[in-house]
Enzyme design. Structure first.
Site, PDB file in Angstrom:
ATOM      1  N   HIS A   1      -8.372  -6.726  -9.588  1.00  0.00           N
ATOM      2  CA  HIS A   1      -7.826  -7.634  -8.573  1.00  0.00           C
ATOM      3  C   HIS A   1      -6.309  -7.455  -8.428  1.00  0.00           C
ATOM      4  CE1 HIS A   1     -11.645  -9.931  -8.954  1.00  0.00           C
ATOM      5  NE2 HIS A   1     -11.505  -9.603 -10.228  1.00  0.00           N
TER       6      HIS A   1
ATOM      7  N   LYS B   1      16.629   4.245   1.279  1.00  0.00           N
ATOM      8  CA  LYS B   1      15.160   4.264   1.260  1.00  0.00           C
ATOM      9  C   LYS B   1      14.581   5.606   0.836  1.00  0.00           C
ATOM     10  CE  LYS B   1      12.401   1.585   2.205  1.00  0.00           C
ATOM     11  NZ  LYS B   1      11.925   1.099   3.477  1.00  0.00           N
TER      12      LYS B   1
ATOM     13  N   GLU C   1       1.089   7.533   2.555  1.00  0.00           N
ATOM     14  CA  GLU C   1       0.644   6.674   3.669  1.00  0.00           C
ATOM     15  C   GLU C   1      -0.147   7.484   4.687  1.00  0.00           C
ATOM     16  OE1 GLU C   1       4.512   3.807   3.093  1.00  0.00           O
ATOM     17  OE2 GLU C   1       4.418   5.110   4.829  1.00  0.00           O
TER      18      GLU C   1
ATOM     19  N   SER D   1      14.692   6.931   5.397  1.00  0.00           N
ATOM     20  CA  SER D   1      14.690   6.047   6.555  1.00  0.00           C
ATOM     21  C   SER D   1      15.857   6.453   7.447  1.00  0.00           C
ATOM     22  CB  SER D   1      14.851   4.599   6.093  1.00  0.00           C
ATOM     23  OG  SER D   1      15.418   3.815   7.117  1.00  0.00           O
TER      24      SER D   1
END
Ligand code: ARG
Length: 490
Positions: free
Chosen positions: A184, A311, A318, A305
């Site tokens: 979980h 970043k 992804e 970024s």
């Protein structure tokens, strides 16, 4: 879809140089059919019907199947030896035209089968017109697809074996490194980093096994099924099957020409791989955050970024995660395409190739990126081990009581109370003095200290499949053996 490889052979303005024979051929078009029509197909239909942008990648399989079919026609007495030889040689020569990119398409070309036949007839004239004797594009296309699929499965198995190997290398390199294991997404129990990583490798092993099963199951030859009713010209299908490397022949011609289950199965296999890669990617995305900081992606697999200079984004992961949606949509797509088609061949089935090739191409890309990510990622042992917390010892403490004779349900309850007490006081369970622990259960002894050692605990999980080193080493052995076997096949 990426058709860049295909550029240069499409939209040819110049026509193929070939010798027109009879009325089926002109400088601007070649028709496999049309005797009963007085008008040409409408341009809009021609454009919709044109499958060359995707099926031309079947050209080699189409030539291979045609060569075998020419030989089968000779064996059945429909071509003499010289004729069959001439067809086979010229089909082989066409392969070079495709490879060189000198094949030009005509506006009337419908698909790869039309182009190969037009080119062959252009060179061999009337003889080329005999190749299609008893054959239909219906049994031709499904045969080509099966030949293509065999290679696609081999390549996918190769890629899978490389990803599994990258995982096993990292697991071997970091044996003994501990990390929190989650259920979980909540801290659950201590595990070895290698145990976690191999859990993903085992999912991929099953995917590979699924592909091997599919390859074996689908390896039956449809050629010789004709349009739907079979072949009345004495074609020896068993010989053809052997010649093309199939292990048998399809038993029902109507089933054979309308069957695309093997394509659905392949896309399903691709979808499962992509789902597994997506879950691995999700874990790695979480683990690469500053909050977790368990791994660091190599620069080559991270992006920056455009606005925030600090970043470091896990775009690679992804994209892997996002691609699973794309590939799985192909599975839904092909199922919807097949649903509701009446028996045998219908033109809807032409779209099987778009779904299939797209799934294969996209899966190949994400497998290669996953391989790179795994090979180059930095495993941060210190951060992982610093993330271990004593609450994760609770289960091991319950087992400690069990080993002292307390029934598990009671032990679970007792430790639950110990955890609450520590929480209320704002301390770790390991900070509670022995005397106080004994108030919860008199069987607590000084040996409880050993259960506070994470790596000691991990070694207790030594039943097959657990996180103890003996088990993880066995998992590595199984996977290394599997990769070796897979390498032989791919
Ligand atoms: N291009 C077609 C396909 O991929 C080949 C079969 C065409 N058959 C036919 N009867 N029109 O499905």
């Amino acid at each position: 879809m990426d058709y860049s490889w295909f550029e240069g052979i499409t939209n040819a303005s110049s026509v193929q140089t070939c010798t027109p024979t009879g009325s089926i051929m002109s400088q601007s078009s070649y028709k496999m059919w049309g005797g009963r029509f007085s008008e040409k197909p409408h341009e809009a239909l021609q454009s919709l019907n044109n499958s060359l942008p995707y099926d031309s990648r079947l050209y080699a399989d189409d030539l291979d199947a045609s060569k075998a079919y020419a030989e089968a026609l000779h064996r059945a007495g429909h071509l003499n030896e010289a004729e069959a030889d001439k067809l086979v040689k010229n089909l082989e020569l066409l392969r070079f035209d495709w490879i060189e990119g000198s094949v030009k398409f005509l506006p009337g070309d419908e698909d790869v089968h039309t182009v190969n036949e037009r080119l062959l007839v252009g060179i061999t004239g009337e003889l080329g017109q005999r190749l299609h004797t008893g054959r239909s594009r219906n049994d031709q296309v499904v045969t080509d697809m099966k030949l293509w699929l065999r290679k696609a499965i081999r390549e996918t198995l190769g890629r899978l074996s490389r990803v599994i190997e990258a995982a096993t290398r990292q697991a071997e390199l970091h044996l003994g490194v501990l990390m929190p294991g989650y259920t979980h997404l909540q801290r659950a129990q201590t595990v070895q980093f290698s145990h976690w990583l191999l859990s993903h490798a085992f999912a991929l092993r099953e995917d590979a096994q699924r592909l091997v099963q599919l390859r074996d199951r689908s390896n039956v030859l449809p050629l010789g099924s004709g349009a739907l009713a079979g072949n009345p010209l004495g074609i020896d299908r068993l010989w053809l099957a052997e010649r093309l490397g199939f292990s048998g022949v399809t038993a029902n011609s109507m089933h054979a020409v309308g069957d695309r289950d093997f394509v659905v199965d392949f896309i399903y296999c691709c979808s499962m791989v992509s789902l597994h890669l997506s879950r691995l990617a999700e874990d790695l995305i979480i683990y690469s955050t500053k909050e977790f900081d368990f791994i660091r992606l190599a620069d080559g697999f991270s992006s920056g970024s455009s606005l925030m200079p600090q970043k470091r984004n896990p775009d690679s992961l992804e994209l892997i995660r996002g691609m699973s949606g794309v590939i799985t949509s192909n599975l839904t797509g092909i199922m919807m395409t097949i649903k509701g088609t009446p028996s045998t061949y219908n033109k809807d089935l032409q779209f099987d190739k778009e779904y299939c090739f797209h799934s294969f191409d996209k899966l190949s890309q994400v497998l290669d990126v996953t391989d790179g990510v795994l090979q180059t990622m930095h495993v941060k042992q210190e951060s992982m081990e610093a993330a271990l917390s004593t609450d994760m010892l609770a289960t091991d403490w319950a087992y400690y009581l069990v080993k002292k004779g307390i029934p598990f349900r009671q032990a679970h309850h007792i430790i639950g109370r110990v955890v609450t007490e520590a929480e209320n006081r704002g301390v770790d369970i390991t900070d509670l003095p022995l005397g106080e622990l004994q108030a919860f259960s008199p069987v607590f002894g000084s040996d409880i200290v050993q259960v506070a050692d994470y790596s000691n605990n991990v070694q207790q999980y030594n039943a097959i499949g657990g996180t103890a080193s003996s088990s993880v080493v066995e998992q590595l052995r199984l996977l290394n053996k599997f990769v070796k076997e897979l390498r032989k096949q791919s």
